[in-house]
Design a protein around this motif. Sequence first.
Motif, PDB file in Angstrom:
ATOM      1  N   TRP A   1      20.116  21.336  29.579  1.00 59.57           N
ATOM      2  CA  TRP A   1      21.245  21.736  28.729  1.00 59.57           C
ATOM      3  C   TRP A   1      20.799  22.071  27.301  1.00 59.57           C
ATOM      4  O   TRP A   1      21.634  22.241  26.415  1.00 59.57           O
ATOM      5  CB  TRP A   1      22.297  20.623  28.652  1.00 59.57           C
TER       6      TRP A   1
ATOM      7  N   TRP B   1      35.422  19.976  21.046  1.00 60.70           N
ATOM      8  CA  TRP B   1      35.531  19.306  22.341  1.00 60.70           C
ATOM      9  C   TRP B   1      34.339  18.374  22.525  1.00 60.70           C
ATOM     10  O   TRP B   1      33.297  18.590  21.924  1.00 60.70           O
ATOM     11  CB  TRP B   1      35.610  20.317  23.492  1.00 60.70           C
ATOM     12  N   PRO B   2      34.501  17.339  23.350  1.00 59.51           N
ATOM     13  CA  PRO B   2      33.392  16.414  23.594  1.00 59.51           C
ATOM     14  C   PRO B   2      32.565  16.880  24.796  1.00 59.51           C
ATOM     15  O   PRO B   2      33.082  17.579  25.660  1.00 59.51           O
ATOM     16  CB  PRO B   2      34.114  15.123  23.958  1.00 59.51           C
ATOM     17  N   TRP B   3      31.296  16.507  24.830  1.00 62.06           N
ATOM     18  CA  TRP B   3      30.503  16.801  26.012  1.00 62.06           C
ATOM     19  C   TRP B   3      30.218  15.531  26.796  1.00 62.06           C
ATOM     20  O   TRP B   3      30.020  14.463  26.193  1.00 62.06           O
ATOM     21  CB  TRP B   3      29.174  17.456  25.632  1.00 62.06           C
ATOM     22  N   PRO B   4      30.167  15.672  28.126  1.00 66.41           N
ATOM     23  CA  PRO B   4      29.761  14.515  28.929  1.00 66.41           C
ATOM     24  C   PRO B   4      28.311  14.158  28.608  1.00 66.41           C
ATOM     25  O   PRO B   4      27.550  15.018  28.167  1.00 66.41           O
ATOM     26  CB  PRO B   4      29.846  15.022  30.375  1.00 66.41           C
TER      27      PRO B   4
ATOM     28  N   PHE C   1      34.913   3.325  30.097  1.00 64.94           N
ATOM     29  CA  PHE C   1      34.422   4.178  31.184  1.00 64.94           C
ATOM     30  C   PHE C   1      33.155   4.900  30.750  1.00 64.94           C
ATOM     31  O   PHE C   1      33.132   5.508  29.688  1.00 64.94           O
ATOM     32  CB  PHE C   1      35.465   5.233  31.553  1.00 64.94           C
TER      33      PHE C   1
ATOM     34  N   PRO D   1      41.488  13.933  29.406  1.00 64.06           N
ATOM     35  CA  PRO D   1      41.722  15.386  29.377  1.00 64.06           C
ATOM     36  C   PRO D   1      43.146  15.737  28.971  1.00 64.06           C
ATOM     37  O   PRO D   1      43.440  16.870  28.627  1.00 64.06           O
ATOM     38  CB  PRO D   1      41.452  15.827  30.815  1.00 64.06           C
ATOM     39  N   PHE D   2      44.017  14.746  29.010  1.00 64.07           N
ATOM     40  CA  PHE D   2      45.416  15.011  28.673  1.00 64.07           C
ATOM     41  C   PHE D   2      45.653  14.978  27.163  1.00 64.07           C
ATOM     42  O   PHE D   2      46.745  15.255  26.698  1.00 64.07           O
ATOM     43  CB  PHE D   2      46.320  13.990  29.377  1.00 64.07           C
TER      44      PHE D   2
ATOM     45  N   LEU E   1      25.490  26.256  28.339  1.00 61.40           N
ATOM     46  CA  LEU E   1      24.578  25.122  28.447  1.00 61.40           C
ATOM     47  C   LEU E   1      23.808  25.154  29.764  1.00 61.40           C
ATOM     48  O   LEU E   1      22.617  24.884  29.817  1.00 61.40           O
ATOM     49  CB  LEU E   1      25.405  23.823  28.396  1.00 61.40           C
ATOM     50  N   ASP E   2      24.531  25.483  30.840  1.00 63.43           N
ATOM     51  CA  ASP E   2      23.935  25.269  32.164  1.00 63.43           C
ATOM     52  C   ASP E   2      23.383  26.550  32.767  1.00 63.43           C
ATOM     53  O   ASP E   2      23.572  26.835  33.931  1.00 63.43           O
ATOM     54  CB  ASP E   2      24.935  24.583  33.106  1.00 63.43           C
TER      55      ASP E   2
ATOM     56  N   ARG F   1      34.811   7.883  27.957  1.00 68.33           N
ATOM     57  CA  ARG F   1      35.099   9.218  28.481  1.00 68.33           C
ATOM     58  C   ARG F   1      36.443   9.712  27.943  1.00 68.33           C
ATOM     59  O   ARG F   1      37.386   8.957  27.814  1.00 68.33           O
ATOM     60  CB  ARG F   1      35.112   9.187  30.005  1.00 68.33           C
TER      61      ARG F   1
ATOM     62  N   SER G   1      30.101   7.811  31.540  1.00 69.42           N
ATOM     63  CA  SER G   1      29.831   9.054  32.246  1.00 69.42           C
ATOM     64  C   SER G   1      29.112   8.727  33.546  1.00 69.42           C
ATOM     65  O   SER G   1      28.274   7.832  33.560  1.00 69.42           O
ATOM     66  CB  SER G   1      28.897   9.898  31.381  1.00 69.42           C
ATOM     67  N   TYR G   2      29.422   9.429  34.611  1.00 66.87           N
ATOM     68  CA  TYR G   2      28.638   9.260  35.846  1.00 66.87           C
ATOM     69  C   TYR G   2      28.603  10.547  36.637  1.00 66.87           C
ATOM     70  O   TYR G   2      29.380  11.440  36.368  1.00 66.87           O
ATOM     71  CB  TYR G   2      29.191   8.121  36.705  1.00 66.87           C
TER      72      TYR G   2
END
Lengths: 216, 374
Positions: free
Chosen positions: B249, B297-300, B371, B318-319, B203-204, B315, B373-374
């Motif tokens: 992205w 998987w999720p994206w920010p 929460f 991750p666990f 993506l980046d 958000r 994204s930031y």
Amino acid sequence: MINKSYKLVTLAAFALAAFMFSFSDRTGQAISPGAVSAVAQQNQPRHPEAKSDSGNLVVQLCDGKTSMEIDGVREGEVLTPEKAREVAAKMMAAVAAEQSRQTSKWTERDRLTWEREQKRVIEEGDKLFHDWKALGGTIGISCDMCHPNASNTHAETYPKFQTQIKKVVSIREMINWCIENPMEGKPLPLDDPRLIAVEAYMAAQRKGVPLDPGKH
Amino acid sequence: MWPLKWKKREQEYRRERADFFQAVGRLDRRSFMKIAGTAGALAAAQSILPPHSFQLVDVVEAQTAEKPLFRFAYISDTHLYERTLNERFVKATLRAVQDINALDPQPDFVLFGGDLAQLGQPAELELGKEILREVKAPIKMMVGEHDWFLDMGERWREHFGQPQYSFDHKGIHFITLMSVNEKDFWTERKMTPMERMLTVAGLDNSLQSRFEVGDEGRAWLRRDLAKVPRTTPVVIFSHSPLYKYYEPWNFWTADADQVQAMLFPFRSVTVIHGHTHQMLTHRIRNIHFHGMLSTAWPWPYAPEGLPKLTVQMDRADPFDEADGTGDGTIDVYRGGYVDKNHNLWSRNPLTVSRAYLESWGRTNVPPAPEFKSY
């Protein structure tokens, strides 16, 4: 044109200090000023004469480092009083500007080294962040897949409490956690250069974001 | 005195509770607000305050008197590696298949939203095909860039046919667009097919070109739309969002404006897209856009460009490897607009309704996340 030869000044100051020290008051008695100046005169480092290739007159201040080339006046000629006043004012202004800063031990070379080394480690971290094998992952997924541009890794919020690790941890411990969990690899020693590189990359991506340790 | 008073309280509580459940079935907006208050009080009385009350979700749905015309389901962005390398994504895909097969009644069809494979490898595509074969309902396939850029879609087409096609279902015109074409960035750089694939998969990195439907694709779309009356509802499937969200992205379709312009004359248009791995909601004039969840998987959320109507998903934890991922269903109504049901695996299911989009976000607002994204 105003030149400054720092090295010379530093040398001169050093010589003078060493010299003064040899005369310091070891006996507790005052040293006669006359005696000092007599020796000082002998040992006084002489400023090299400031010259210009163009043959113009160069005026030098008694600090030994500030000099100025006078356009249109040849060496050996005498300045008019107005011109002399103008030159003196410019040179004193330059000295004043110089004295408003402390002298620095760090040179341009130091600065370039800092920059280059930082960049090198960030680039290394960038590579590792995009390479699951290099970080010891085993299932084909790398950090960037879930964190493009290190998004949502929040380097500025560490150290902080992480629920599963059950204590306040540094970001390297959290990187290790991610290596172990989504990536199914083995944690690295906390001083492993790879961890430092990944940390540097993530921090660089958040440059300018205010530090906010503990924020979730 | 005390036992009597207690008795009265208990009766009061039972009556409130009975009223609440009775009212759930026949609600208008105003009584919804009142009942919502009661539900909160009831939950508090029982000291069971779930983070998002299930009752309230039901109430919002109960409000919609009109029954959907039909329902279809989706699975998207499975990103399969070979099973020997990565079990995690295989398990997630199987879970989605199980979810969809358990739907009762069964959906009319299942959309696969693209990125079946992670690196377009033959074994990955075959594994995906094998898993999707287990889906009971008919499948509509869409291609993603991860399926395409190793061999420019050769294998994918062998398995699944042309990436761009249209069909009609119960009065709705469906179009699957191939929106992840890219202008050649590889020949000049002398990239191998795998290098090209890996570049597109990231993506980046700024090396690759931006996604586009492309000249040919748009010409095809123009021809296809020419046969469709303006009053027929249109639903479009595209892998990339058919608008400009975040260019760095490639959450982006470079010729989105031109495609949208072709769609503006229609009465109702809905775009269902994959690629972004997150709850995403947008509206441009007559076009409603909905993003699909990934199973992998999720994206920010991107740092800028997020459409205003998007209510973010919370958000991910991750666990919990299933958090932020899932599958979903889409209820299509007579007018063509849809309710988008996100089946987030580790959270309460969540609906982004057509009423929310039709009112430009004024009513039926989906619950906000804890929460952002930031």
